[in-house]
Design a protein around this motif. Structure first.
Motif, PDB file in Angstrom:
ATOM      1  N   GLU A   1       0.833  -1.207   0.000  1.00  0.00           N
ATOM      2  CA  GLU A   1       0.000   0.000   0.000  1.00  0.00           C
ATOM      3  C   GLU A   1       0.857   1.243   0.000  1.00  0.00           C
ATOM      4  OE1 GLU A   1      -3.216  -0.015  -0.397  1.00  0.00           O
ATOM      5  OE2 GLU A   1      -3.185  -2.206  -0.475  1.00  0.00           O
ATOM      6  N   ALA A   2       1.914   1.242   0.813  1.00  0.00           N
ATOM      7  CA  ALA A   2       2.776   2.419   0.946  1.00  0.00           C
ATOM      8  C   ALA A   2       3.504   2.686  -0.353  1.00  0.00           C
ATOM      9  CB  ALA A   2       3.773   2.190   2.086  1.00  0.00           C
ATOM     10  N   ILE A   3       3.975   1.581  -1.006  1.00  0.00           N
ATOM     11  CA  ILE A   3       4.731   1.766  -2.255  1.00  0.00           C
ATOM     12  C   ILE A   3       3.807   2.287  -3.350  1.00  0.00           C
ATOM     13  CG2 ILE A   3       5.977   0.516  -4.066  1.00  0.00           C
ATOM     14  CD1 ILE A   3       7.019  -1.351  -1.817  1.00  0.00           C
ATOM     15  N   ILE A   4       2.573   1.786  -3.399  1.00  0.00           N
ATOM     16  CA  ILE A   4       1.616   2.259  -4.433  1.00  0.00           C
ATOM     17  C   ILE A   4       1.342   3.742  -4.256  1.00  0.00           C
ATOM     18  CG2 ILE A   4      -0.798   2.060  -5.179  1.00  0.00           C
ATOM     19  CD1 ILE A   4      -0.549  -0.971  -4.665  1.00  0.00           C
ATOM     20  N   ARG A   5       1.139   4.148  -2.976  1.00  0.00           N
ATOM     21  CA  ARG A   5       0.907   5.577  -2.720  1.00  0.00           C
ATOM     22  C   ARG A   5       2.098   6.403  -3.174  1.00  0.00           C
ATOM     23  NH1 ARG A   5      -1.463   3.891   2.039  1.00  0.00           N
ATOM     24  NH2 ARG A   5       0.443   4.309   3.235  1.00  0.00           N
ATOM     25  N   GLN A   6       3.292   5.919  -2.898  1.00  0.00           N
ATOM     26  CA  GLN A   6       4.521   6.651  -3.269  1.00  0.00           C
ATOM     27  C   GLN A   6       4.592   6.816  -4.791  1.00  0.00           C
ATOM     28  OE1 GLN A   6       8.068   4.472  -2.256  1.00  0.00           O
ATOM     29  NE2 GLN A   6       9.374   6.304  -2.311  1.00  0.00           N
ATOM     30  N   ILE A   7       4.233   5.745  -5.516  1.00  0.00           N
ATOM     31  CA  ILE A   7       4.285   5.808  -6.989  1.00  0.00           C
ATOM     32  C   ILE A   7       3.242   6.809  -7.517  1.00  0.00           C
ATOM     33  CG2 ILE A   7       3.826   4.465  -9.094  1.00  0.00           C
ATOM     34  CD1 ILE A   7       4.971   2.007  -7.551  1.00  0.00           C
ATOM     35  N   GLN A   8       2.059   6.763  -6.924  1.00  0.00           N
ATOM     36  CA  GLN A   8       0.997   7.658  -7.389  1.00  0.00           C
ATOM     37  C   GLN A   8       1.344   9.123  -7.128  1.00  0.00           C
ATOM     38  OE1 GLN A   8      -2.315   5.979  -5.256  1.00  0.00           O
ATOM     39  NE2 GLN A   8      -2.950   4.689  -7.010  1.00  0.00           N
ATOM     40  N   ASP A   9       2.094   9.376  -6.054  1.00  0.00           N
ATOM     41  CA  ASP A   9       2.444  10.763  -5.698  1.00  0.00           C
ATOM     42  C   ASP A   9       3.593  11.294  -6.539  1.00  0.00           C
ATOM     43  OD1 ASP A   9       0.487  10.591  -3.812  1.00  0.00           O
ATOM     44  OD2 ASP A   9       1.861  10.201  -2.109  1.00  0.00           O
ATOM     45  N   ASP A  10       4.378  10.422  -7.136  1.00  0.00           N
ATOM     46  CA  ASP A  10       5.579  10.887  -7.853  1.00  0.00           C
ATOM     47  C   ASP A  10       5.435  10.571  -9.341  1.00  0.00           C
ATOM     48  OD1 ASP A  10       8.101  11.276  -8.975  1.00  0.00           O
ATOM     49  OD2 ASP A  10       9.172  10.498  -7.201  1.00  0.00           O
ATOM     50  N   PRO A  11       5.326  11.621 -10.235  1.00  0.00           N
ATOM     51  CA  PRO A  11       5.120  11.367 -11.670  1.00  0.00           C
ATOM     52  C   PRO A  11       6.281  10.580 -12.311  1.00  0.00           C
ATOM     53  CG  PRO A  11       5.178  13.753 -11.200  1.00  0.00           C
ATOM     54  CD  PRO A  11       5.323  13.078  -9.880  1.00  0.00           C
ATOM     55  N   VAL A  12       7.482  10.820 -11.829  1.00  0.00           N
ATOM     56  CA  VAL A  12       8.640  10.098 -12.416  1.00  0.00           C
ATOM     57  C   VAL A  12       8.539   8.583 -12.125  1.00  0.00           C
ATOM     58  CG1 VAL A  12      11.154   9.852 -12.382  1.00  0.00           C
ATOM     59  CG2 VAL A  12      10.111  12.129 -12.241  1.00  0.00           C
ATOM     60  N   LEU A  13       8.195   8.344 -10.840  1.00  0.00           N
ATOM     61  CA  LEU A  13       8.061   6.925 -10.442  1.00  0.00           C
ATOM     62  C   LEU A  13       6.876   6.268 -11.166  1.00  0.00           C
ATOM     63  CD1 LEU A  13       8.717   6.917  -6.579  1.00  0.00           C
ATOM     64  CD2 LEU A  13      10.209   6.102  -8.395  1.00  0.00           C
ATOM     65  N   ARG A  14       5.817   7.093 -11.357  1.00  0.00           N
ATOM     66  CA  ARG A  14       4.634   6.525 -12.011  1.00  0.00           C
ATOM     67  C   ARG A  14       4.965   6.120 -13.467  1.00  0.00           C
ATOM     68  NH1 ARG A  14       1.089  10.117 -10.334  1.00  0.00           N
ATOM     69  NH2 ARG A  14       1.105  11.422 -12.205  1.00  0.00           N
ATOM     70  N   LYS A  15       5.749   7.012 -14.147  1.00  0.00           N
ATOM     71  CA  LYS A  15       6.125   6.683 -15.522  1.00  0.00           C
ATOM     72  C   LYS A  15       7.013   5.406 -15.563  1.00  0.00           C
ATOM     73  CE  LYS A  15       8.013   8.575 -19.778  1.00  0.00           C
ATOM     74  NZ  LYS A  15       8.561   7.317 -20.130  1.00  0.00           N
ATOM     75  N   GLU A  16       7.931   5.377 -14.599  1.00  0.00           N
ATOM     76  CA  GLU A  16       8.809   4.190 -14.534  1.00  0.00           C
ATOM     77  C   GLU A  16       7.979   2.916 -14.321  1.00  0.00           C
ATOM     78  OE1 GLU A  16      12.082   4.262 -14.954  1.00  0.00           O
ATOM     79  OE2 GLU A  16      12.486   2.138 -14.503  1.00  0.00           O
ATOM     80  N   PHE A  17       7.015   3.025 -13.393  1.00  0.00           N
ATOM     81  CA  PHE A  17       6.156   1.869 -13.080  1.00  0.00           C
ATOM     82  C   PHE A  17       5.349   1.443 -14.304  1.00  0.00           C
ATOM     83  CE2 PHE A  17       2.072   0.182 -11.674  1.00  0.00           C
ATOM     84  CZ  PHE A  17       2.484  -0.898 -10.894  1.00  0.00           C
ATOM     85  N   ASP A  18       4.786   2.457 -15.024  1.00  0.00           N
ATOM     86  CA  ASP A  18       3.982   2.140 -16.208  1.00  0.00           C
ATOM     87  C   ASP A  18       4.834   1.451 -17.275  1.00  0.00           C
ATOM     88  OD1 ASP A  18       1.781   3.200 -14.998  1.00  0.00           O
ATOM     89  OD2 ASP A  18       1.915   5.162 -16.000  1.00  0.00           O
ATOM     90  N   ASP A  19       6.060   1.969 -17.479  1.00  0.00           N
ATOM     91  CA  ASP A  19       6.941   1.372 -18.502  1.00  0.00           C
ATOM     92  C   ASP A  19       7.274  -0.090 -18.156  1.00  0.00           C
ATOM     93  OD1 ASP A  19       6.882   3.727 -19.860  1.00  0.00           O
ATOM     94  OD2 ASP A  19       8.897   4.397 -19.222  1.00  0.00           O
ATOM     95  N   LEU A  20       7.639  -0.275 -16.894  1.00  0.00           N
ATOM     96  CA  LEU A  20       8.012  -1.641 -16.476  1.00  0.00           C
ATOM     97  C   LEU A  20       6.815  -2.596 -16.546  1.00  0.00           C
ATOM     98  CD1 LEU A  20      10.418  -0.925 -13.473  1.00  0.00           C
ATOM     99  CD2 LEU A  20      11.005  -2.016 -15.639  1.00  0.00           C
ATOM    100  N   SER A  21       5.623  -2.066 -16.142  1.00  0.00           N
ATOM    101  CA  SER A  21       4.416  -2.903 -16.205  1.00  0.00           C
ATOM    102  C   SER A  21       4.124  -3.326 -17.635  1.00  0.00           C
ATOM    103  CB  SER A  21       3.215  -2.135 -15.634  1.00  0.00           C
ATOM    104  OG  SER A  21       3.427  -1.881 -14.283  1.00  0.00           O
TER     105      SER A  21
END
Lengths: 295, 216
Positions: free
Chosen positions: B21-41
């Motif tokens: 839960e904490a990691i998902i919140r962190q990704i949602q709050d950070d656009p850079v991390l969100r893009k990284e997550f989307d690319d990897l997914s």
């Protein structure tokens, strides 16, 4: 994976070709019926034309019966050298041919005739000795065949011919067929085979030939069969008897010594040096000794 | 930042059970991390759609060839050459051919052996049977000549003349395995039984032939 298959096929073809090259040639011609040596010897002899024709006819007949041409040549050439007549030579050949025609081993008869001619034995005695052996072979056949049919193991190749010869020779020493039949049954009962029977009969002949009474000789040999004597053991037994005969010992002594030796589990050495008995492939066997001045 | 990307990898690998839960919140709050997550997914999804790939047979070997070879001593290379395991490719035709060649070679070698020089150390007769060299001796100091005749020479009296050595006459005969009978002939006329034979056999004419048994 195609490459090894092609190579394999090529190797196989080469191998088959090599095999074909090494295969023995079939259809070799049979030997001529009258050798050049016989033709020359007969042609140069002082025989009449008729005698020459009759003799050549005998040679051809013997050859057809299975007498080896080189043996016929020895009989004819040696006989002519010693002045033996054509009729007698023809009888020698006919005796041999009769043995061969009956599928009996002809070698012992040929050997006896060749030996007699070489030793200068009178032709009539050679003829009689050859016929006696030939008759013995004929009589030996049913005895040996009967033993085999009754379950005596045949032993190694050549044992039957040797047994026929030994039984025939035993007959020359007045040893009866029933004696040999009994020995054969004894050999079979002991789980031995035809070659051991042959060796026992040979010793029986030897003992009888050296003057031992037939019943005593049979008793000695029966003891030897029971003990499972080997070729070497029988040889030593014969040697003991031979030495004692030469020393002029009485037959009673000889019979007792032979019987005792045959009943021993393992015959001890006779104390002779080994210098006369070495043998082997590539080696040598010494035999012989001080010569007498013969007959 | 590095730690945050590591968290994304843990999340995608399913290794972040307690912190998910904490990691998902962190990704949602950070656009850079969100893009990284989307690319990897997207990459994970693509790989899952492709299924498992089969590498070519020679893949391992080709990879190993491209690797820089380690410095190896001469002894090591030799050991690897001698004792390194190898895979042999074969088929039935090649195997049969090898068997056939072996048979042919054996036949040729055996034929060669049967044609040995009869004077060689271990003589052989044309039939292929080995011969034993048998030496016969006979003491006859007064004899002018001695020969031996027997069934081995069809009782010829002139073919096997013995040699004199200080009163002892000797001869060496190549004999095949078998039983032989013989006598000595002294001075071309006297037939004499070998007094030291193994045993004797009557000749059918009242004399005793010496018996010699040859075995190899």
């Amino acid at each position: 994976m195609k490459r090894p298959g092609m190579i394999g096929t090529m190797i196989a073809a080469a191998a088959f070709a090599a095999l074909a090259v090494t295969a023995p040639a079939a259809g070799a011609e049979s030997a001529a019926q009258v050798s050049e040596g016989i033709a020359l010897a007969v042609g140069r002899s002082s025989l009449t034309t008729d005698e020459k024709q009759v003799l050549i006819g005998r040679v051809e007949a013997a050859s057809r019966a299975g007498v080896p041409v080189d043996d016929a040549e020895i009989i004819v050439t040696r006989g002519l050298e010693r002045g033996v007549g054509a009729a007698m030579l023809g009888r020698f050949l006919e005796t041999s041919a009769q043995v061969a025609r009956q599928g009996l081993p002809v070698r012992p008869v040929l050997d006896r005739i060749e030996q007699g001619l070489s030793k200068g034995v009178p032709p009539e005695r050679i003829d009689a000795a050859g016929k006696r052996l030939a008759d013995g072979l004929v009589k030996a056949k049913p005895l040996v065949d009967g033993l085999l049919q009754n379950g005596l193991p045949p032993g190694p190749g050549g044992a039957k011919d040797a047994a026929l010869e030994s039984v025939a020779r035993a007959g020359e020493h007045a040893l009866s067929a029933s004696t040999m039949q009994g020995l054969g049954e004894k050999v079979r009962a002991q789980g031995q085979s035809l070659d051991q029977f042959e060796r026992a009969v040979r010793t029986l002949s030897f003992l009888a030939g050296n003057g031992m009474p037939a019943d005593a000789a049979e008793q000695v040999v029966r003891a030897g069969i029971e003990r499972g004597l080997t070729e070497r053991d029988y040889g030593r037994l014969e040697r003991t008897v031979s030495d004692m005969v030469r020393q002029g010992r009485s037959m009673d002594e000889i019979v007792r010594a032979a019987d005792r030796q045959a009943r021993e589990d393992r015959i001890p050495g006779d104390g002779r040096g080994s210098g006369h008995q070495d043998r082997g492939s590539g080696g040598s066997r010494d035999a012989g000794g001080r010569g007498g001045r013969g007959r | 930042m590095k730690k945050d990307i590591t968290n994304i990898h843990r999340l995608l690998d399913g290794d972040a059970a307690g912190e998910k839960e904490a990691i998902i919140r962190q990704i949602q709050d950070d656009p850079v991390l969100r893009k990284e997550f989307d690319d990897l997914s997207a990459a994970v999804e693509l790989l899952e759609q492709e299924g498992r790939m089969q590498p070519p047979l020679a893949f391992t070997a080709s990879v190993m060839r491209k690797l820089p070879s380690p410095a190896e001593s001469l002894a090591g290379r030799l050991k690897r050459f001698l004792f390194g395991s190898r895979v042999l490719r074969w088929n039935m035709a090649a195997a049969l051919a090898i068997v056939l060649l072996t048979v042919v070679t054996t036949i040729l070698m055996m034929k060669q052996l049967t044609h040995l020089d009869p004077n060689s150390v271990s003589p052989a007769f044309p039939s292929g049977e080995q011969a034993a060299m048998v030496r016969l001796t006979f003491v006859a100091p007064d004899a002018r000549n001695v020969a031996v005749a027997g069934n081995f020479n069809k009782w010829r009296t002139d073919s096997h003349v013995m040699t004199r050595e200080n009163g002892t006459w000797t001869i060496t005969l190549p004999l095949k395995p078998g039983v032989y009978t013989y006598m000595f002939i002294v001075d071309n006329k006297q037939w004499v039984t070998d007094p030291h034979a193994e045993t004797y056999r009557d000749d059918g004419f009242g004399y005793q032939n010496a018996v010699l048994k040859v075995a190899i």
